[in-house]
Write a protein that holds these residues in place. Sequence first.
Motif, PDB file in Angstrom:
ATOM      1  N   GLU A   1      -6.654  -0.802  -2.239  1.00 40.78           N
ATOM      2  CA  GLU A   1      -7.460  -0.886  -1.023  1.00 40.78           C
ATOM      3  C   GLU A   1      -7.765  -2.319  -0.625  1.00 40.78           C
ATOM      4  O   GLU A   1      -8.045  -2.592   0.542  1.00 40.78           O
ATOM      5  CB  GLU A   1      -8.785  -0.129  -1.227  1.00 40.78           C
ATOM      6  CG  GLU A   1      -8.602   1.349  -1.521  1.00 40.78           C
ATOM      7  CD  GLU A   1      -9.927   2.037  -1.823  1.00 40.78           C
ATOM      8  OE1 GLU A   1     -10.983   1.365  -1.693  1.00 40.78           O
ATOM      9  OE2 GLU A   1      -9.907   3.224  -2.192  1.00 40.78           O
ATOM     10  N   GLU A   2      -7.722  -3.221  -1.593  1.00 33.96           N
ATOM     11  CA  GLU A   2      -8.025  -4.625  -1.337  1.00 33.96           C
ATOM     12  C   GLU A   2      -6.818  -5.489  -1.685  1.00 33.96           C
ATOM     13  O   GLU A   2      -6.207  -5.314  -2.745  1.00 33.96           O
ATOM     14  CB  GLU A   2      -9.215  -5.096  -2.176  1.00 33.96           C
ATOM     15  CG  GLU A   2     -10.501  -4.366  -1.889  1.00 33.96           C
ATOM     16  CD  GLU A   2     -11.639  -4.886  -2.746  1.00 33.96           C
ATOM     17  OE1 GLU A   2     -12.777  -4.443  -2.526  1.00 33.96           O
ATOM     18  OE2 GLU A   2     -11.390  -5.749  -3.624  1.00 33.96           O
TER      19      GLU A   2
ATOM     20  N   GLN B   1       0.818  -1.218   0.000  1.00 32.39           N
ATOM     21  CA  GLN B   1       0.000   0.000   0.000  1.00 32.39           C
ATOM     22  C   GLN B   1       0.849   1.263   0.000  1.00 32.39           C
ATOM     23  O   GLN B   1       0.443   2.275  -0.564  1.00 32.39           O
ATOM     24  CB  GLN B   1      -0.936  -0.007   1.203  1.00 32.39           C
ATOM     25  CG  GLN B   1      -2.090  -1.001   1.078  1.00 32.39           C
ATOM     26  CD  GLN B   1      -3.179  -0.745   2.096  1.00 32.39           C
ATOM     27  OE1 GLN B   1      -2.908  -0.573   3.274  1.00 32.39           O
ATOM     28  NE2 GLN B   1      -4.420  -0.716   1.630  1.00 32.39           N
TER      29      GLN B   1
ATOM     30  N   ARG C   1      -7.994  -5.388   5.316  1.00 24.67           N
ATOM     31  CA  ARG C   1      -7.565  -5.088   3.948  1.00 24.67           C
ATOM     32  C   ARG C   1      -7.559  -6.340   3.073  1.00 24.67           C
ATOM     33  O   ARG C   1      -7.624  -6.242   1.845  1.00 24.67           O
ATOM     34  CB  ARG C   1      -6.169  -4.458   3.965  1.00 24.67           C
ATOM     35  CG  ARG C   1      -6.090  -3.122   4.668  1.00 24.67           C
ATOM     36  CD  ARG C   1      -4.655  -2.660   4.841  1.00 24.67           C
ATOM     37  NE  ARG C   1      -3.892  -3.558   5.717  1.00 24.67           N
ATOM     38  CZ  ARG C   1      -2.618  -3.380   6.049  1.00 24.67           C
ATOM     39  NH1 ARG C   1      -1.960  -2.332   5.576  1.00 24.67           N
ATOM     40  NH2 ARG C   1      -1.999  -4.221   6.854  1.00 24.67           N
TER      41      ARG C   1
END
Length: 267
Positions: free
Chosen positions: A87-88, A80, A110
């Motif tokens: 986001e996933e 990230q 997450r």
Amino acid sequence: MVAVLHNPSSKRRRALLVVVGGPQYRAGSHREFVLLARAVADSGYPVLRFDYRGMGDSEGDYTGFDNIQDDIRAAVDSLQDHLPNVEEVVIWGLCDAATAAAFYAPGDPRVKGLALANPWVRSEEGEAKAFLKHYYIKRILSLGFWKKVLRGELNIAKSVSSLQSNVKAAAGAEQENSVPVSSAPGLAVRLENSLGDFNGQVLLILSGNDLTAAEFKDATKASRGFRRLLGQSRFKRFDLDASDHTFSRHEWLDLTIGRTISWLDEW
């Protein structure tokens, strides 16, 4: 920890994290993780594959697959950090890495998906039962076995001794000079509980010519709760009947990669 990021320069919100099984490193057997990561990245999903502590080129000491939770979290954080739009995260793991990923996933919101290839649920009793069911019967029914018998090439005493040991282990009997498998007790139960606590999507990839996959299948069949859990719509299963543990032939790996990508596109 050393990692390789495959970035297709897309703006996808979902990325794949490849956690390797031991003893392995980020390339994988016959470069399977390299090929997986490149193909998934070509389809538009960023991929990070890494060596956790004590494996491959990473520093530190390896203390077992069930102690890599902090390493996985650091990898998700790093993914990230490099790609803020992500986001996933979906974790792809083979063998004990699949089990480690399932242990980790419920504690990190997450993580939205798990691709679990031949999950590790090894126990002495379970291994012995799988050996009896999936190895000995197949061997006895094979023409090659009986040719060895007729040619006198089979060590009968050794084979009988091995069979007796596995029968005792399958019955739960203690064996002299046996070496316990680290972290073995309750692995199937722990995996069932972790998957039950996880609310995301799950893809099970199971080889047909693999003792680890056979032991997982036997463990799930033996548990009513596990069977009920795997019957939920969020669980998908992909069987490769001829494949070995690491999908060592191109056609097996290509099918595995293709199913992974189509599954990522489905939800």
